[in-house]
Write a protein that holds these residues in place. Sequence first.
Motif, mmCIF file in Angstrom:
data_model
loop_
_atom_site.group_PDB
_atom_site.id
_atom_site.type_symbol
_atom_site.label_atom_id
_atom_site.label_comp_id
_atom_site.label_asym_id
_atom_site.label_seq_id
_atom_site.Cartn_x
_atom_site.Cartn_y
_atom_site.Cartn_z
ATOM 1 N N UNK A 94 0.781 -1.231 0.000
ATOM 2 C CA UNK A 94 0.000 0.000 0.000
ATOM 3 C C UNK A 94 0.818 1.290 0.000
ATOM 4 N N UNK A 95 2.065 1.238 0.423
ATOM 5 C CA UNK A 95 2.827 2.489 0.477
ATOM 6 C C UNK A 95 4.317 2.276 0.160
ATOM 7 N N UNK A 96 4.615 1.628 -0.973
ATOM 8 C CA UNK A 96 6.017 1.303 -1.260
ATOM 9 C C UNK A 96 6.890 2.537 -1.508
ATOM 10 N N UNK A 97 6.293 3.597 -2.027
ATOM 11 C CA UNK A 97 7.118 4.771 -2.366
ATOM 12 C C UNK A 97 7.590 5.518 -1.130
ATOM 13 N N UNK A 98 6.799 5.463 -0.055
ATOM 14 C CA UNK A 98 7.267 6.111 1.175
ATOM 15 C C UNK A 98 8.472 5.353 1.727
#
Lengths: 440, 160
Positions: A94-98
């Motif tokens: 759900x939040x790989x870029x963070x």
Amino acid sequence: MERIVLPEIENLHLIDVYVQNQGYTAVKKAYSQTPDEVIDQVKKSGLRGRGGAAFSAGLKWSFMPKTTNKPKYLCINGDESEPGSFKDRQIFEYNPHQLIEGILITCYAIGAKVAYIYIRGEYHKWIKLMQKAVDDAYAAGYIGEKMKDNFGSDFSCDIYIHKGAGAYICGEESSLMNSLEGQRGYPRIKPPFPAQNGLWGCPTTINNVETITNVPPIINKGWEWFSKIGEPKHPGTILYGISGHVNKPGVYELPSGTLLTDLIYKYAGGVPGNKKVLCVIPGGSSMPPIRGDQIEGVKMDAESLKLVGSAIGTAGVMVMDEDTDLVKVLARISKFYHHESCGQCTPCREGTGWLEKILNRLVRGEGTSDDLDLLISVATNIEGNTICALGEAAAWPVRFMVTRFRDYFEERVKKNISLPVANKVHSMRETAIPLADVSK
Amino acid sequence: MEFKFTEENLQKINSVLTKYPTKKAAVMPVLYIAQEQNGWISLEVMKEVASILEISQEDVLGVVTFYTMYHQKPMGKYHIQVCTNVSCMLRGAYPLYDKVREKLGINNGGVTEDHQFSLEEVECMGSCGTAPMIAVNEDFYENLTVEKAEEILESFKNKN
């Protein structure tokens, strides 16, 4: 309640959506400061590792040598194999870029040109999702040479994903490094610590996935903001993974210090059939279990759990209701650690096998009271006598489970318990041992 | 039987090698590539991997035997993995595992005679919040009941 690691934003895993929501702005801000200033902010924020030991992240970074002619490395530990832990996969999904942005900031802070994300091999789907995110970030010029133009700095780094192959022990940091080097995943003797002598003999920092995902918001919103969330000594939110006998198992991002009872009853919907809680393991299967009649008022953070004789671990909460056969549960836990012992140290290699064997005897109803003392004796002889913490991980559940539920185990051994009737929590209150007394 | 990487896989190996400062470090990803091509890691595969990475065959053997995800014998077309660790166990993994064994007629580590199915009792797969689970090759099936697991196995049987 604001969520930091897994914000409620639809399609946040897509790079465009992430960028629209202030994505990749923290890295630019960090690169306009000196690495020491970045480390200082993370130190002051009070961010502690989410992989089990809850060590200060900023302090860990500061151990990296400032002057060295060797390359430096960052390893992100996404091995996530502790039974009861399933939080990092939510970040990959759900939040790989963070996570990527956190890695870029960390690499800058410690001076690493290469970062490896070590993800357990069974997570095929999540490795693919994470690889897609890394590829997209490369294409957008956020990783690699092109990031110099994007972030207006001379610094650049690369991120690679390394797929594990089914060994629990590779979540131990020195074992993880050996695995990355292409060897059997044997833990190394410390010292030297990774910051002095890590990957290929070079200075290396190893951080958990969740820890690093916390870094961009700290840089963007400031350390003061972060340090005020939850418990002051272990600030921020924690991804609590709750499983076992609850109505709504899953991962809940909540402030540190959330009450264990709130977690079970308010968020996870209570215990099916309104049964009583017999036992809770608060931080993944290796952490000391807490009695169901002693969970009232227990806060879920590193310091508070220490006070009740347990530990936060990976915040993987396993709940067992009153009809659970604890002997079977403990035998299963011991089977796991026996299976995963790497075999380097005799106390662990042999001891984990003995624990499993004795517990299986108890499961079959062939155990005696002496076996309970024998279990504690074997466990005690593993603890502290091994290279890595797998020894403790195998010994703690046995030692604490048998000590804290001695009455239950005695009754079980004497066959006075006709399962599932007699093992009621309330029947044990008088014999309960105060939790603080049995901690080491 | 001699083992050689396909041209395509040799290119994959070359790109893997760029990630690491030593060739040895690529042994795990290269073994995965080999397993994908060959289905399992035979002695010939290990020899070839050792020669490509310029490391000893013993080093490769050491890695293969340490990690559970490298198969040292041919497995079924559908490799069924059932987690029975605590979180799954608390939600009924053992009855489910028993059913799978009964349905396939094999035990832990076994392969069906037609080589369609193999079975492995695995340790925690990180599906604790969606337990119990089985994995078929790379895909997770979660929040199962015994009946649902049966249905999944049937669907793979019918695929053949």
